[in-house]
Design a protein around this motif. Structure first.
Motif, PDB file in Angstrom:
ATOM      1  N   PRO A 195       0.794  -1.234   0.000  1.00 40.66           N
ATOM      2  CA  PRO A 195       0.000   0.000   0.000  1.00 40.66           C
ATOM      3  C   PRO A 195       0.819   1.274   0.000  1.00 40.66           C
ATOM      4  CG  PRO A 195      -0.224  -1.204   2.080  1.00 40.66           C
ATOM      5  CD  PRO A 195       0.454  -2.117   1.119  1.00 40.66           C
ATOM      6  N   LEU A 196       1.981   1.271   0.652  1.00 41.17           N
ATOM      7  CA  LEU A 196       2.781   2.495   0.719  1.00 41.17           C
ATOM      8  C   LEU A 196       3.445   2.847  -0.606  1.00 41.17           C
ATOM      9  CD1 LEU A 196       4.415   2.116   4.245  1.00 41.17           C
ATOM     10  CD2 LEU A 196       2.496   3.588   3.581  1.00 41.17           C
ATOM     11  N   ALA A 197       3.326   1.972  -1.608  1.00 44.68           N
ATOM     12  CA  ALA A 197       3.833   2.299  -2.939  1.00 44.68           C
ATOM     13  C   ALA A 197       3.028   3.434  -3.574  1.00 44.68           C
ATOM     14  CB  ALA A 197       3.810   1.062  -3.837  1.00 44.68           C
ATOM     15  N   GLN A 198       1.824   3.676  -3.066  1.00 48.49           N
ATOM     16  CA  GLN A 198       1.017   4.805  -3.516  1.00 48.49           C
ATOM     17  C   GLN A 198       1.077   5.886  -2.426  1.00 48.49           C
ATOM     18  OE1 GLN A 198      -2.765   4.143  -5.564  1.00 48.49           O
ATOM     19  NE2 GLN A 198      -2.462   1.912  -5.335  1.00 48.49           N
ATOM     20  N   PRO A 199       1.683   7.031  -2.714  1.00 48.09           N
ATOM     21  CA  PRO A 199       1.858   8.063  -1.686  1.00 48.09           C
ATOM     22  C   PRO A 199       0.560   8.485  -1.000  1.00 48.09           C
ATOM     23  CG  PRO A 199       3.197   8.569  -3.603  1.00 48.09           C
ATOM     24  CD  PRO A 199       2.340   7.389  -3.991  1.00 48.09           C
ATOM     25  N   ALA A 200      -0.552   8.453  -1.729  1.00 55.01           N
ATOM     26  CA  ALA A 200      -1.821   8.885  -1.142  1.00 55.01           C
ATOM     27  C   ALA A 200      -2.343   7.900  -0.099  1.00 55.01           C
ATOM     28  CB  ALA A 200      -2.869   9.090  -2.233  1.00 55.01           C
ATOM     29  N   CYS A 201      -1.676   6.780   0.066  1.00 57.10           N
ATOM     30  CA  CYS A 201      -2.043   5.844   1.132  1.00 57.10           C
ATOM     31  C   CYS A 201      -2.001   6.544   2.487  1.00 57.10           C
ATOM     32  CB  CYS A 201      -1.110   4.644   1.120  1.00 57.10           C
ATOM     33  SG  CYS A 201      -1.385   3.473   2.464  1.00 57.10           S
ATOM     34  N   ILE A 202      -1.028   7.420   2.682  1.00 56.02           N
ATOM     35  CA  ILE A 202      -0.904   8.152   3.948  1.00 56.02           C
ATOM     36  C   ILE A 202      -2.166   8.973   4.206  1.00 56.02           C
ATOM     37  CG2 ILE A 202       0.404   9.908   5.190  1.00 56.02           C
ATOM     38  CD1 ILE A 202       1.905   7.268   4.882  1.00 56.02           C
ATOM     39  N   ASP A 203      -2.700   9.610   3.161  1.00 54.50           N
ATOM     40  CA  ASP A 203      -3.933  10.390   3.288  1.00 54.50           C
ATOM     41  C   ASP A 203      -5.123   9.480   3.605  1.00 54.50           C
ATOM     42  OD1 ASP A 203      -2.650  12.847   2.605  1.00 54.50           O
ATOM     43  OD2 ASP A 203      -2.696  12.241   0.509  1.00 54.50           O
ATOM     44  N   LEU A 204      -5.169   8.322   2.961  1.00 52.86           N
ATOM     45  CA  LEU A 204      -6.259   7.382   3.210  1.00 52.86           C
ATOM     46  C   LEU A 204      -6.260   6.950   4.673  1.00 52.86           C
ATOM     47  CD1 LEU A 204      -8.527   5.434   2.366  1.00 52.86           C
ATOM     48  CD2 LEU A 204      -6.749   3.797   1.692  1.00 52.86           C
ATOM     49  N   LEU A 205      -5.102   6.592   5.196  1.00 51.10           N
ATOM     50  CA  LEU A 205      -5.009   6.167   6.586  1.00 51.10           C
ATOM     51  C   LEU A 205      -5.497   7.275   7.517  1.00 51.10           C
ATOM     52  CD1 LEU A 205      -1.457   4.533   6.436  1.00 51.10           C
ATOM     53  CD2 LEU A 205      -3.632   3.307   6.617  1.00 51.10           C
ATOM     54  N   LEU A 206      -5.074   8.494   7.257  1.00 52.19           N
ATOM     55  CA  LEU A 206      -5.453   9.627   8.095  1.00 52.19           C
ATOM     56  C   LEU A 206      -6.961   9.852   8.075  1.00 52.19           C
ATOM     57  CD1 LEU A 206      -4.499  11.933   9.903  1.00 52.19           C
ATOM     58  CD2 LEU A 206      -4.189  13.323   7.839  1.00 52.19           C
ATOM     59  N   ASN A 207      -7.558   9.770   6.879  1.00 48.18           N
ATOM     60  CA  ASN A 207      -9.002   9.978   6.775  1.00 48.18           C
ATOM     61  C   ASN A 207      -9.792   8.878   7.478  1.00 48.18           C
ATOM     62  OD1 ASN A 207     -10.051  12.300   4.770  1.00 48.18           O
ATOM     63  ND2 ASN A 207      -8.022  11.662   4.144  1.00 48.18           N
ATOM     64  N   LEU A 208      -9.319   7.652   7.399  1.00 49.00           N
ATOM     65  CA  LEU A 208      -9.993   6.551   8.095  1.00 49.00           C
ATOM     66  C   LEU A 208      -9.913   6.726   9.612  1.00 49.00           C
ATOM     67  CD1 LEU A 208      -8.699   3.588   5.885  1.00 49.00           C
ATOM     68  CD2 LEU A 208     -11.087   4.324   6.079  1.00 49.00           C
ATOM     69  N   LEU A 209      -8.741   7.122  10.092  1.00 56.41           N
ATOM     70  CA  LEU A 209      -8.578   7.369  11.527  1.00 56.41           C
ATOM     71  C   LEU A 209      -9.491   8.492  11.998  1.00 56.41           C
ATOM     72  CD1 LEU A 209      -4.687   7.198  11.646  1.00 56.41           C
ATOM     73  CD2 LEU A 209      -6.206   5.616  12.843  1.00 56.41           C
ATOM     74  N   ASP A 210      -9.521   9.574  11.242  1.00 54.49           N
ATOM     75  CA  ASP A 210     -10.337  10.725  11.628  1.00 54.49           C
ATOM     76  C   ASP A 210     -11.825  10.410  11.583  1.00 54.49           C
ATOM     77  OD1 ASP A 210      -8.039  12.168  12.056  1.00 54.49           O
ATOM     78  OD2 ASP A 210      -8.157  13.323  10.187  1.00 54.49           O
ATOM     79  N   ALA A 211     -12.194   9.387  10.817  1.00 48.58           N
ATOM     80  CA  ALA A 211     -13.592   8.949  10.758  1.00 48.58           C
ATOM     81  C   ALA A 211     -13.936   8.012  11.916  1.00 48.58           C
ATOM     82  CB  ALA A 211     -13.879   8.269   9.424  1.00 48.58           C
ATOM     83  N   GLY A 212     -12.950   7.689  12.751  1.00 46.99           N
ATOM     84  CA  GLY A 212     -13.219   6.903  13.944  1.00 46.99           C
ATOM     85  C   GLY A 212     -12.935   5.424  13.840  1.00 46.99           C
ATOM     86  N   TYR A 213     -12.323   4.986  12.736  1.00 46.64           N
ATOM     87  CA  TYR A 213     -12.035   3.560  12.572  1.00 46.64           C
ATOM     88  C   TYR A 213     -10.744   3.161  13.277  1.00 46.64           C
ATOM     89  CZ  TYR A 213     -15.592   3.629   8.903  1.00 46.64           C
ATOM     90  OH  TYR A 213     -16.766   3.757   8.207  1.00 46.64           O
TER      91      TYR A 213
END
Length: 214
Positions: A76-94
């Motif tokens: 997953p980290l081969a796509q730089p936007a993975c970092i943004d995805l993780l952050l958005n999921l965390l902020d959504a409470g997951y």
């Protein structure tokens, strides 16, 4: 939320590995991987996939009734936007975990993410890709995984366990390569050597064999 990612699949299943094994989980499998491990069971995720926005991904995740999300690959980290995805999921409470090969820098991964990081064993034929500097970013909530196919892999994994004091830093997982290393043999070795590790099998393979989306 303008970023987008190439996605191989999003599916709902039981977690088959790690310390949340058995829990209903949404898996987000990103496309692409710079490694070609000998025992890889997700080669279909190397290419293809569908480009999707972060909002589209989050909207699909919301359709499942679980708080557990695993972002996996490919790598997953081969796509730089993975970092943004993780952050958005965390902020959504997951509660979010990241399955990563250990070959790419994890320093930018949010500290709330549970990192499940491989150290590639000799039989993987990708051992030279291990980025040992990643170990400093592992904490007690994280896990480092060794996928073991034979005696050489086992002895090498024991050496890394000791050399890097891994059990003092995070949780350590020893997993047999299915149909190559008999699970009982690995379990017996762990008990004989009294290793401070968690033995695991890939639950999903025992339940559904190699069916995609499971």
């Amino acid at each position: 939320m303008d970023a987008s990612l190439r996605i191989s699949e999003i599916f709902y299943s039981l977690q088959g590995e790690s310390n949340t094994v058995g829990l209903p989980t949404v898996f987000i499998r990103l496309t692409g991987c710079p490694l070609r491990c000998n025992y890889c069971d997700t080669a279909y995720a190397f290419t293809g996939g569908e480009k999707r926005s972060l909002q589209q991904i989050l909207d699909q995740v919301k359709t499942y009734s679980t708080s557990y999300i695993t972002v996996t690959g490919g790598e997953p980290l081969a796509q730089p936007a993975c970092i943004d995805l993780l952050l958005n999921l965390l902020d959504a409470g997951y509660q979010v975990s990241l399955e990563t090969s250990g070959a790419l820098d994890v320093s930018k991964v949010d500290s709330r993410v549970v990192k499940v990081m491989d150290l590639k064993t000799p039989s993987s034929q990708e051992m030279q890709r291990n980025l040992y500097g990643n170990i400093q970013y592992l904490t007690a909530q994280d896990q480092v995984k060794f996928v073991i196919a034979n005696e050489e892999d086992y002895q090498w994994s024991k050496q890394q366990l000791s050399e890097h004091d891994l059990s003092g830093r995070c949780q350590v997982l020893f997993s047999p390569v299915m149909d190559v290393m008999p699970a009982k043999d690995l379990a017996d070795k762990i008990l004989q050597d009294q290793l401070p590790v968690r033995f695991q099998i890939q639950l999903h393979k025992y339940l559904w064999n190699d069916a995609r989306g499971k």
